[in-house]
Structures are given as structure tokens and as C-alpha cells.
Design a protein around this motif. Structure first.
Motif, short mmCIF file in Angstrom:
data_model
loop_
_atom_site.label_atom_id
_atom_site.label_comp_id
_atom_site.label_asym_id
_atom_site.label_seq_id
_atom_site.Cartn_x
_atom_site.Cartn_y
_atom_site.Cartn_z
N VAL A 20 -40.69 -5.94 34.57
CA VAL A 20 -39.89 -7.14 34.31
C VAL A 20 -38.42 -6.90 34.66
CG1 VAL A 20 -39.02 -8.63 32.47
CG2 VAL A 20 -41.44 -8.07 32.57
N PHE A 21 -37.83 -5.81 34.16
CA PHE A 21 -36.41 -5.58 34.40
C PHE A 21 -36.11 -5.21 35.85
CE2 PHE A 21 -36.23 -5.06 29.74
CZ PHE A 21 -35.28 -6.02 29.49
N SER A 22 -37.04 -4.57 36.54
CA SER A 22 -36.79 -4.28 37.96
C SER A 22 -36.76 -5.56 38.78
CB SER A 22 -37.82 -3.30 38.50
OG SER A 22 -39.12 -3.85 38.44
N ALA A 23 -37.60 -6.52 38.44
CA ALA A 23 -37.55 -7.80 39.15
C ALA A 23 -36.25 -8.54 38.84
CB ALA A 23 -38.75 -8.66 38.76
N PHE A 24 -35.83 -8.53 37.57
CA PHE A 24 -34.58 -9.20 37.19
C PHE A 24 -33.37 -8.57 37.89
CE2 PHE A 24 -36.09 -10.87 32.79
CZ PHE A 24 -36.65 -11.98 33.42
N ILE A 25 -33.29 -7.25 37.90
CA ILE A 25 -32.11 -6.59 38.49
C ILE A 25 -32.11 -6.75 40.00
CG2 ILE A 25 -32.96 -4.23 38.80
CD1 ILE A 25 -29.57 -5.17 37.31
N TYR A 26 -33.29 -6.79 40.61
CA TYR A 26 -33.37 -7.00 42.05
C TYR A 26 -32.82 -8.37 42.42
CZ TYR A 26 -35.34 -8.00 46.63
OH TYR A 26 -35.49 -8.36 47.94
N VAL A 27 -33.20 -9.39 41.66
CA VAL A 27 -32.72 -10.74 41.93
C VAL A 27 -31.22 -10.86 41.62
CG1 VAL A 27 -32.90 -13.15 41.19
CG2 VAL A 27 -34.96 -11.82 41.62
N SER A 45 -19.72 -4.43 48.55
CA SER A 45 -20.55 -3.25 48.78
C SER A 45 -21.99 -3.65 49.12
CB SER A 45 -20.55 -2.36 47.52
OG SER A 45 -21.15 -3.03 46.44
N ILE A 46 -22.69 -2.75 49.77
CA ILE A 46 -24.09 -2.99 50.10
C ILE A 46 -24.92 -2.73 48.84
CG2 ILE A 46 -26.03 -2.20 51.49
CD1 ILE A 46 -23.99 -1.41 53.64
N SER A 47 -25.82 -3.64 48.54
CA SER A 47 -26.64 -3.52 47.34
C SER A 47 -27.62 -2.35 47.47
CB SER A 47 -27.41 -4.81 47.08
OG SER A 47 -28.25 -4.66 45.96
N PRO A 48 -27.64 -1.45 46.49
CA PRO A 48 -28.63 -0.37 46.53
C PRO A 48 -30.02 -0.83 46.08
CG PRO A 48 -27.26 -0.15 44.59
CD PRO A 48 -26.71 -1.30 45.37
N PHE A 49 -30.09 -2.02 45.51
CA PHE A 49 -31.37 -2.56 45.05
C PHE A 49 -32.06 -3.27 46.22
CE2 PHE A 49 -28.46 -2.35 41.48
CZ PHE A 49 -29.20 -1.64 40.55
N THR A 50 -32.63 -2.47 47.11
CA THR A 50 -33.20 -3.01 48.34
C THR A 50 -34.61 -3.55 48.17
OG1 THR A 50 -33.91 -0.79 48.93
CG2 THR A 50 -31.79 -1.53 49.80
N ALA A 55 -35.72 -0.73 42.55
CA ALA A 55 -35.14 -1.13 41.27
C ALA A 55 -35.91 -0.53 40.10
CB ALA A 55 -35.12 -2.65 41.17
N MET A 56 -37.18 -0.20 40.31
CA MET A 56 -37.96 0.45 39.24
C MET A 56 -37.37 1.82 38.91
SD MET A 56 -41.90 -0.45 40.05
CE MET A 56 -42.54 -2.08 39.85
N TRP A 57 -36.89 2.52 39.92
CA TRP A 57 -36.24 3.82 39.68
C TRP A 57 -35.03 3.62 38.76
CZ3 TRP A 57 -36.22 8.80 39.44
CH2 TRP A 57 -35.03 9.51 39.45
N TRP A 58 -34.22 2.61 39.05
CA TRP A 58 -33.06 2.33 38.20
C TRP A 58 -33.50 2.02 36.78
CZ3 TRP A 58 -31.89 -2.16 35.56
CH2 TRP A 58 -30.63 -2.19 34.95
N CYS A 59 -34.57 1.26 36.61
CA CYS A 59 -35.07 0.91 35.27
C CYS A 59 -35.48 2.14 34.49
CB CYS A 59 -36.24 -0.05 35.37
SG CYS A 59 -35.76 -1.71 35.78
N VAL A 60 -36.22 3.04 35.11
CA VAL A 60 -36.66 4.25 34.42
C VAL A 60 -35.45 5.09 34.01
CG1 VAL A 60 -37.90 6.44 34.69
CG2 VAL A 60 -38.92 4.31 35.50
N ILE A 84 -29.34 -5.26 28.38
CA ILE A 84 -30.60 -5.58 27.70
C ILE A 84 -31.66 -4.51 28.03
CG2 ILE A 84 -32.44 -7.29 27.46
CD1 ILE A 84 -29.74 -8.10 26.24
N CYS A 85 -31.69 -4.04 29.26
CA CYS A 85 -32.63 -3.00 29.66
C CYS A 85 -32.38 -1.71 28.88
CB CYS A 85 -32.51 -2.75 31.17
SG CYS A 85 -33.64 -1.54 31.83
N MET A 86 -31.11 -1.34 28.71
CA MET A 86 -30.79 -0.13 27.94
C MET A 86 -31.23 -0.25 26.49
SD MET A 86 -27.07 1.14 29.20
CE MET A 86 -26.34 -0.40 29.75
#
Length: 102
Positions: A20-27, A45-50, A55-60, A84-86
Motif C-alpha cells: 500500500v505505502f509503496s503505491a502511495f509514495i510512487y504516486v 531533482s529526478i525522482s528516485p521512485f521509478t 518504492a517497496m525498498w524505501w518502504c522496508v 504515516i509509513c514510519m
């Protein structure tokens, strides 16, 4: 052995949160596409959430409070999703461990 079902539930909740949070942060952090196909955020800047798997890596990393700093949100909605993810990551991981272990 008695806690197998509880740990399975924690694992399932953690996996659900990641999706859920990886989809939210990607959008939230995708930005606008330029002529090269890269997504540019509002700060230039170029978005690292490609992708959502990226984005799942960022979530974990965020939910386990490691926070490497290789990816971070800059958009207001992205920062809100990050907070909220934290908080939910700490609740889903730490609280059951304390309850099960105690």
C-alpha cells in the motif's frame, strides 16, 4: 510454537503495508515526465521512485527505521505518506514483538 499464528499475522500486515505505502509514495513522488522519460519532482531533482518495486525498498527501509537516505520524499503529500509509513511500521513491528515476547 504458540506464537506462530501471531508472527504470521505480523508478516502479513507488514507485507500489506509495503504494497500500500509503496503505491502511495510512487504516486506522490513521481513528478512530471520530461522529454527523456525521467520524472522530475517539484524541486527539480529526478525522482528516485521509478517504479513500485523500487518504492517497496524505501518502504522496508522506512518501516524498519533503518533510513539509509538513498531515497526520500520531497513533495508535501510524499512527506505525509512517509510519516504515516514510519508510524505504522513501528506499530506493526514493535508492538506485537513486545506483546508476544512479554
Amino acid at each position: 510454537r504458540k506464537s506462530t499464528n501471531a508472527f504470521g499475522l505480523v508478516g502479513m500486515l507488514f507485507t500489506l503495508q509495503i504494497m500500500v505505502f509503496s503505491a502511495f509514495i510512487y504516486v506522490a513522488e513521481r513528478g512530471t515526465a520530461d522529454q527523456n522519460g525521467e520524472f522530475i519532482r517539484s524541486d527539480g531533482s529526478i525522482s528516485p521512485f521509478t517504479s513500485i518495486p523500487t518504492a517497496m525498498w524505501w518502504c522496508v527501509v522506512t518501516m524498519t527505521t533503518v533510513g539509509y537516505g538513498d531515497m526520500y520524499p520531497v513533495e508535501p503529500f510524499g512527506r505525509f505518506v512517509g510519516v504515516i509509513c514510519m508510524f505504522t511500521g513501528v506499530l506493526v513491528i514493535a508492538a506485537p514483538v513486545i506483546i508476544i515476547g512479554g
